[in-house]
Scaffold this active site. Structure first.
Site, mmCIF file in Angstrom:
data_model
loop_
_atom_site.group_PDB
_atom_site.id
_atom_site.type_symbol
_atom_site.label_atom_id
_atom_site.label_comp_id
_atom_site.label_asym_id
_atom_site.label_seq_id
_atom_site.Cartn_x
_atom_site.Cartn_y
_atom_site.Cartn_z
ATOM 1 N N CYS A 123 0.849 -1.191 0.000
ATOM 2 C CA CYS A 123 0.000 0.000 0.000
ATOM 3 C C CYS A 123 0.893 1.253 0.000
ATOM 4 O O CYS A 123 1.796 1.367 0.831
ATOM 5 C CB CYS A 123 -0.888 0.002 1.227
ATOM 6 S SG CYS A 123 -1.848 1.503 1.417
ATOM 7 N N CYS A 130 0.428 3.112 3.579
ATOM 8 C CA CYS A 130 0.884 2.621 4.883
ATOM 9 C C CYS A 130 1.906 1.507 4.804
ATOM 10 O O CYS A 130 2.420 1.073 5.835
ATOM 11 C CB CYS A 130 -0.311 2.162 5.715
ATOM 12 S SG CYS A 130 -1.079 0.672 5.063
ATOM 13 N N CYS A 160 -7.491 -0.343 1.225
ATOM 14 C CA CYS A 160 -6.534 -0.949 2.154
ATOM 15 C C CYS A 160 -7.226 -1.043 3.511
ATOM 16 O O CYS A 160 -7.727 -0.041 4.027
ATOM 17 C CB CYS A 160 -5.283 -0.089 2.248
ATOM 18 S SG CYS A 160 -4.189 -0.605 3.588
ATOM 19 N N CYS A 201 -5.215 1.359 6.337
ATOM 20 C CA CYS A 201 -5.245 2.828 6.364
ATOM 21 C C CYS A 201 -6.470 3.404 5.674
ATOM 22 O O CYS A 201 -6.665 4.618 5.677
ATOM 23 C CB CYS A 201 -3.972 3.406 5.754
ATOM 24 S SG CYS A 201 -3.854 3.210 3.971
ATOM 25 N N CYS A 259 -8.646 -4.604 -9.697
ATOM 26 C CA CYS A 259 -8.171 -3.585 -10.619
ATOM 27 C C CYS A 259 -7.695 -2.396 -9.780
ATOM 28 O O CYS A 259 -8.501 -1.731 -9.133
ATOM 29 C CB CYS A 259 -9.345 -3.204 -11.527
ATOM 30 S SG CYS A 259 -8.928 -2.018 -12.782
HETATM 31 ZN ZN LIG Z 1 -2.761 1.213 3.493
#
Ligand SMILES: [Zn+2]
Length: 136
Positions: A48, A51, A97, A100, A120
């Site tokens: 990510c 984070c 995510c 976060c 996607c």
């Molecule tokens: Zn994240």
């Protein structure tokens, strides 16, 4: 239940590039075929961009032709949060995510076997980390 990461909008603005902020925090979308990772075929992990949580691996990435990095599964179900998204007159499933709350993209049910799913994802929502060894 995993620990969530909370930051203020100002903190996110300081940490992220303007493009990352627009996509991760404001649910933006990068134009098709413009992202860094659309054609990335190297072995590694996709973290990510907000984070650093590991979200996807290169061994579940495939060429969907959509213009965005596409994966048929995340590293585990619990790293991804799904939400119904009825914006733009479409019924879609948004993926975020789970740590976060950063916007990643959408998941569709037209992916390849074995899951039949297509995650996607915007390149700007991800940070690629190359690994020498797939098992790492
Ligand atoms: Zn994240």
């Amino acid at each position: 239940m995993k620990e969530k990461l909370k930051r203020s909008e100002d903190e996110w603005k300081n940490i992220l590039s303007p493009e990352e902020y627009r996509i991760l925090r404001k649910k933006g979308t990068e134009p098709a075929f413009t992202g860094n990772y659309v054609d990335n075929k190297k072995s590694g992990k996709y973290l990510c961009a907000g984070c650093g949580e590991e979200l996807f691996r290169s061994d579940s990435k495939y060429d969907s032709g959509s213009g965005w990095p596409s994966f048929w599964e995340p590293v585990s179900e619990e790293v991804i949060e799904e939400k119904n998204d009825n914006s733009h007159g479409m019924k879609r499933t948004e993926i975020l995510c789970n740590k976060c709350g950063g916007h990643l993209g959408h998941v569709f049910d037209d992916g390849p076997r074995p899951t039949g799913l297509r995650y996607c994802v915007n390149s700007a929502s991800l940070k690629f980390k190359e690994t020498k060894n797939e098992q790492e």
